[in-house]
Scaffold this active site. Sequence first.
Site, PDB file in Angstrom:
ATOM      1  N   ASP A   1       1.541   2.886   4.170  1.00  0.00           N
ATOM      2  CA  ASP A   1       0.899   2.018   4.292  1.00  0.00           C
ATOM      3  C   ASP A   1       0.886   0.709   5.544  1.00  0.00           C
ATOM      4  OD1 ASP A   1       0.061  -0.839   3.354  1.00  0.00           O
ATOM      5  OD2 ASP A   1       0.339  -0.376   1.245  1.00  0.00           O
TER       6      ASP A   1
ATOM      7  N   SER B   1      -4.254  -1.231   3.428  1.00  0.00           N
ATOM      8  CA  SER B   1      -3.925  -0.888   2.174  1.00  0.00           C
ATOM      9  C   SER B   1      -5.227  -1.144   1.072  1.00  0.00           C
ATOM     10  CB  SER B   1      -2.686  -1.829   1.694  1.00  0.00           C
ATOM     11  OG  SER B   1      -2.290  -1.240   0.610  1.00  0.00           O
TER      12      SER B   1
END
Length: 316
Positions: free
Chosen positions: A156, A41
């Site tokens: 993610d 991320s």
Amino acid sequence: MTTCKIGLALGSGASRGWAHIGVIEALQDANIPIHFVTGCSVGAFVGAIYASGGLEHLKRFVIDMDGESMFSFSDLSLIRSGLLNGDKKVKELFCMHTDKKEFEALEIPLKVVAADMHSGDQVVLDTGDLLKALRASMAYPGLFAPVFHKGRWLIDGGVVDPVPVGVTRAMGADIVIAVNLDSQLISHRRQQKSYKDKTKSEITPPGVRNEFLKNLANRYEAAEKIIRKRLELQKKEKQKPPSTRKVINGAIQLMQDRITRVNFAVNPPDILINPRLGDLKMLDYDQVEHSIEEGYIATRNKISDIQMLMALQASD
């Protein structure tokens, strides 16, 4: 004697991710080399900028930007799923600080972690289109749209491996330094500031204090009635449910914390850095300098441990 290889695993954490800048700066100031970088991320984004040589430029940029402007770097256009499309703005933000767009062009080997939306498998990206990989790793569930990349819908990486220690070790790192942004520890500086503010308010000149008490006494009865009335109304009111954003953020942060604990139990890092960012919410993008500072402080406190491990590795 072989050269000790050091790997840096940068965790997910949304706006807290700017702490990674401080972490890297502290390592650089201590002349500790980084041979491998992994990220998930926002950790993937900062790691990629660092691996391309643009970290200092990124730092100046994010400090100058405010929270609202930073959030605008997600495309404010909805797609069919009702989520934000971040392709254009993530590319724009990344290319402001470097012209490298492929993994192979980076100065330091980098691996980016994402997750297969359907199977839940961890997906490690390390070749080809760097920007596509970053968008996939940063596809925060409930906010950004998933990314179709290399035949998979990716989201993610924080949902499967928030701090990719195992990936870093697999790259060949002798020492893995992991940065976990999910710590609930509160900054010492914030605590000290609160104490100082309180102490300052208590040390009031006698004349001012007496005048204040007189005014307070004159208004006390009316104020007491107002306060009691408001408290009674609050008791009668039903508790309002938290917003959708708070629900999503809270659920994901709780999940990531649990996953990180399990992963660390199976594959612990050699050095764990926990910046004191417990007072920040996941989307507090206006706390850049505070995040960077806490990352620097937390890493500086671990420098002697890192140097000791390096010395032990060198003596083997």
